[in-house]
Write a protein that holds these residues in place. Structure first.
Motif, PDB file in Angstrom:
ATOM      1  N   ASP A 181     -47.337  33.170  38.297  1.00 38.10           N
ATOM      2  CA  ASP A 181     -47.043  34.187  39.305  1.00 38.10           C
ATOM      3  C   ASP A 181     -46.559  33.481  40.561  1.00 38.10           C
ATOM      4  OD1 ASP A 181     -47.827  36.685  37.967  1.00 38.10           O
ATOM      5  OD2 ASP A 181     -49.808  35.766  37.913  1.00 38.10           O
ATOM      6  N   ALA A 182     -45.237  33.410  40.704  1.00 38.50           N
ATOM      7  CA  ALA A 182     -44.634  32.682  41.826  1.00 38.50           C
ATOM      8  C   ALA A 182     -43.523  33.519  42.457  1.00 38.50           C
ATOM      9  CB  ALA A 182     -44.086  31.339  41.352  1.00 38.50           C
ATOM     10  N   GLU A 183     -43.761  34.803  42.589  1.00 34.88           N
ATOM     11  CA  GLU A 183     -42.747  35.693  43.138  1.00 34.88           C
ATOM     12  C   GLU A 183     -42.318  35.235  44.531  1.00 34.88           C
ATOM     13  OE1 GLU A 183     -41.992  40.521  43.586  1.00 34.88           O
ATOM     14  OE2 GLU A 183     -43.923  39.737  42.880  1.00 34.88           O
ATOM     15  N   LYS A 184     -41.013  35.144  44.724  1.00 35.10           N
ATOM     16  CA  LYS A 184     -40.359  34.677  45.953  1.00 35.10           C
ATOM     17  C   LYS A 184     -40.523  33.175  46.171  1.00 35.10           C
ATOM     18  CE  LYS A 184     -40.721  39.108  48.361  1.00 35.10           C
ATOM     19  NZ  LYS A 184     -41.199  39.810  49.563  1.00 35.10           N
ATOM     20  N   GLY A 185     -41.252  32.510  45.295  1.00 30.73           N
ATOM     21  CA  GLY A 185     -41.454  31.073  45.405  1.00 30.73           C
ATOM     22  C   GLY A 185     -40.690  30.329  44.334  1.00 30.73           C
ATOM     23  N   VAL A 186     -41.325  29.281  43.772  1.00 30.42           N
ATOM     24  CA  VAL A 186     -40.687  28.430  42.761  1.00 30.42           C
ATOM     25  C   VAL A 186     -41.617  28.319  41.560  1.00 30.42           C
ATOM     26  CG1 VAL A 186     -39.771  26.133  42.252  1.00 30.42           C
ATOM     27  CG2 VAL A 186     -39.457  27.123  44.537  1.00 30.42           C
ATOM     28  N   GLY A 187     -41.048  28.439  40.354  1.00 35.61           N
ATOM     29  CA  GLY A 187     -41.835  28.280  39.147  1.00 35.61           C
ATOM     30  C   GLY A 187     -42.093  26.822  38.809  1.00 35.61           C
ATOM     31  N   ILE A 188     -41.023  26.084  38.500  1.00 37.41           N
ATOM     32  CA  ILE A 188     -41.129  24.666  38.139  1.00 37.41           C
ATOM     33  C   ILE A 188     -40.115  23.878  38.965  1.00 37.41           C
ATOM     34  CG2 ILE A 188     -40.905  22.962  36.297  1.00 37.41           C
ATOM     35  CD1 ILE A 188     -41.583  25.158  34.302  1.00 37.41           C
ATOM     36  N   TYR A 189     -40.574  22.786  39.570  1.00 36.55           N
ATOM     37  CA  TYR A 189     -39.739  21.935  40.430  1.00 36.55           C
ATOM     38  C   TYR A 189     -39.894  20.495  39.956  1.00 36.55           C
ATOM     39  CZ  TYR A 189     -38.149  19.892  44.962  1.00 36.55           C
ATOM     40  OH  TYR A 189     -37.505  19.207  45.953  1.00 36.55           O
ATOM     41  N   ALA A 190     -38.777  19.868  39.603  1.00 38.23           N
ATOM     42  CA  ALA A 190     -38.796  18.465  39.164  1.00 38.23           C
ATOM     43  C   ALA A 190     -37.752  17.683  39.949  1.00 38.23           C
ATOM     44  CB  ALA A 190     -38.516  18.363  37.665  1.00 38.23           C
ATOM     45  N   ASP A 191     -38.151  16.504  40.457  1.00 37.61           N
ATOM     46  CA  ASP A 191     -37.245  15.726  41.292  1.00 37.61           C
ATOM     47  C   ASP A 191     -37.510  14.238  41.113  1.00 37.61           C
ATOM     48  OD1 ASP A 191     -35.244  15.245  43.137  1.00 37.61           O
ATOM     49  OD2 ASP A 191     -36.547  15.480  44.885  1.00 37.61           O
ATOM     50  N   ASN A 192     -36.515  13.460  41.442  1.00 39.59           N
ATOM     51  CA  ASN A 192     -36.623  12.000  41.521  1.00 39.59           C
ATOM     52  C   ASN A 192     -37.129  11.379  40.208  1.00 39.59           C
ATOM     53  OD1 ASN A 192     -36.212   9.589  42.813  1.00 39.59           O
ATOM     54  ND2 ASN A 192     -38.147   9.617  43.936  1.00 39.59           N
ATOM     55  N   GLY A 193     -36.381  11.654  39.136  1.00 37.08           N
ATOM     56  CA  GLY A 193     -36.671  11.014  37.860  1.00 37.08           C
ATOM     57  C   GLY A 193     -37.814  11.609  37.071  1.00 37.08           C
ATOM     58  N   SER A 194     -38.186  12.852  37.360  1.00 36.29           N
ATOM     59  CA  SER A 194     -39.320  13.484  36.669  1.00 36.29           C
ATOM     60  C   SER A 194     -38.853  14.335  35.499  1.00 36.29           C
ATOM     61  CB  SER A 194     -40.132  14.328  37.653  1.00 36.29           C
ATOM     62  OG  SER A 194     -40.688  13.509  38.667  1.00 36.29           O
ATOM     63  N   ASN A 195     -39.788  14.604  34.583  1.00 32.97           N
ATOM     64  CA  ASN A 195     -39.473  15.325  33.356  1.00 32.97           C
ATOM     65  C   ASN A 195     -40.586  16.318  33.074  1.00 32.97           C
ATOM     66  OD1 ASN A 195     -38.687  16.186  30.837  1.00 32.97           O
ATOM     67  ND2 ASN A 195     -38.522  14.154  29.928  1.00 32.97           N
ATOM     68  N   VAL A 196     -40.249  17.603  33.022  1.00 38.25           N
ATOM     69  CA  VAL A 196     -41.223  18.645  32.696  1.00 38.25           C
ATOM     70  C   VAL A 196     -40.791  19.306  31.393  1.00 38.25           C
ATOM     71  CG1 VAL A 196     -42.309  20.809  33.407  1.00 38.25           C
ATOM     72  CG2 VAL A 196     -41.765  19.059  35.122  1.00 38.25           C
ATOM     73  N   GLN A 197     -41.659  19.249  30.389  1.00 44.10           N
ATOM     74  CA  GLN A 197     -41.406  19.888  29.098  1.00 44.10           C
ATOM     75  C   GLN A 197     -42.422  21.008  28.900  1.00 44.10           C
ATOM     76  OE1 GLN A 197     -40.510  17.266  25.670  1.00 44.10           O
ATOM     77  NE2 GLN A 197     -40.924  15.565  27.065  1.00 44.10           N
ATOM     78  N   LEU A 198     -41.910  22.198  28.682  1.00 45.04           N
ATOM     79  CA  LEU A 198     -42.759  23.369  28.506  1.00 45.04           C
ATOM     80  C   LEU A 198     -42.395  24.060  27.202  1.00 45.04           C
ATOM     81  CD1 LEU A 198     -44.757  25.530  29.406  1.00 45.04           C
ATOM     82  CD2 LEU A 198     -42.983  26.481  30.893  1.00 45.04           C
ATOM     83  N   LYS A 199     -43.305  23.990  26.234  1.00 44.14           N
ATOM     84  CA  LYS A 199     -43.152  24.691  24.964  1.00 44.14           C
ATOM     85  C   LYS A 199     -44.154  25.828  24.989  1.00 44.14           C
ATOM     86  CE  LYS A 199     -42.471  23.797  20.054  1.00 44.14           C
ATOM     87  NZ  LYS A 199     -42.498  22.770  18.980  1.00 44.14           N
ATOM     88  N   VAL A 200     -43.648  27.044  25.203  1.00 45.02           N
ATOM     89  CA  VAL A 200     -44.541  28.130  25.594  1.00 45.02           C
ATOM     90  C   VAL A 200     -45.249  28.803  24.430  1.00 45.02           C
ATOM     91  CG1 VAL A 200     -43.276  28.564  27.716  1.00 45.02           C
ATOM     92  CG2 VAL A 200     -42.685  29.850  25.672  1.00 45.02           C
ATOM     93  N   SER A 201     -44.848  28.549  23.203  1.00 45.96           N
ATOM     94  CA  SER A 201     -45.568  29.156  22.080  1.00 45.96           C
ATOM     95  C   SER A 201     -45.185  28.460  20.797  1.00 45.96           C
ATOM     96  CB  SER A 201     -45.245  30.653  21.961  1.00 45.96           C
ATOM     97  OG  SER A 201     -43.896  30.850  21.577  1.00 45.96           O
TER      98      SER A 201
END
Length: 283
Positions: A181-201
């Motif tokens: 729940d990030a209404e008006k905000g940010v869900g996922i933020y990745a910067d400077n060589g980062s890696n976010v993997q999301l497998k939701v189901s």
């Protein structure tokens, strides 16, 4: 055996005396045998207002064992211009956190400049580090579709809330149903060589399985900056994303990969000079 289910001191991965005495800490492992709450409140100025704050090259293994863990951090400061940030789960360079099998509910409430559900910051001068792993697979490798990662937050301005931030070569891997729940905000933020993997189901549904969503309506669902990548896969029927996708930060491009299956939705637009890959599956 577990002696208590409400903790009011920060979990650090260090001595954590309250957690030892409460019967949940054994070495680097924290084993929950019942639904548990970690709730911290701050009323004095600082840099980080966290419920879980793992640094000092510590490793934390949170074994939820099918139970719920509520992680709540609240910064009750005098004015909203205070420095620092409120965060549910904070991970510093050289440290790591693993969470297995259970409902993880994270909330950060801060009368301060920024608030994050999860914040992982690695070492920009070193190799990328696996800083956070969350999985709903049990010991037999079976995915539990009834367990969920739920992130909420509140600041004086919702544009200042980010559900997950990874920076400075921080790797984050999540295999779980999610509700951000990030209404008006940010869900996922990745910067400077980062890696976010999301497998939701996984391809497994039971009567109690939950739908996943990232709700950043009026804000940004995903941001990927310099040399960073965000991949969201296995978005299934009934799952959705709301919010724009931004593939650069200040002109430095990253990569966003989004895989949607039949009956799922993304409501937003894509901007930026980075890479955006959208895969649509009929099934």
């Amino acid at each position: 055996p577990q002696q208590k289910n409400v903790f009011n001191t920060v979990l650090t991965g260090g001595t954590d005396e309250e957690y030892v005495n409460g019967g949940v800490k054994n070495g680097t492992s924290y084993l929950l045998k019942e639904n548990t709450t970690i709730a911290t409140t701050y009323d004095k100025k600082g840099q980080v207002y966290a419920a879980i704050d793992v640094g000092g090259n510590n490793s934390v293994d949170l074994q939820l064992d099918g139970n719920s863990l509520d992680v709540n951090s609240k910064a009750e400061l005098a004015n909203t211009d205070e420095e620092g940030y409120a965060v549910g789960l904070n991970i510093r360079k050289g440290s790591s956190v693993t969470v297995t099998e259970g409902n993880l509910n994270i909330n950060a409430d801060g009368n301060c400049k920024q608030a994050y559900g999860i914040y992982a910051s690695g070492d920009a001068e070193a190799a990328a580090q696996n800083m956070l792993t969350i999985t709903q697979k049990d010991i037999g490798g079976i995915f539990d579709a009834t367990q969920i990662l739920h992130i909420t937050g509140k600041t004086d301005e919702q544009s200042k809330f980010t559900a997950i931030k990874a920076t400075n070569k921080a790797n984050v891997t999540i295999t779980s149903k999610v509700q951000f729940d990030a209404e008006k905000g940010v869900g996922i933020y990745a910067d400077n060589g980062s890696n976010v993997q999301l497998k939701v189901s996984q391809n497994l549904y039971g009567e109690d399985s939950k739908n996943s969503y990232i709700n950043a309506a009026g804000g940004t669902a995903v941001v990927a900056g310099r040399n960073s990548k965000v991949s969201i896969t296995n978005v299934k029927k009934g799952d959705y994303l709301k919010g724009d996708i931004l593939t650069d930060i200040n002109g430095d491009g990253g990569e966003v990969n989004l895989e949607l299956n039949g009956g799922s939705q993304w409501m937003g637009s894509v901007k930026g000079n980075g890479i955006f890959n959208l895969k649509l599956n009929a099934a």
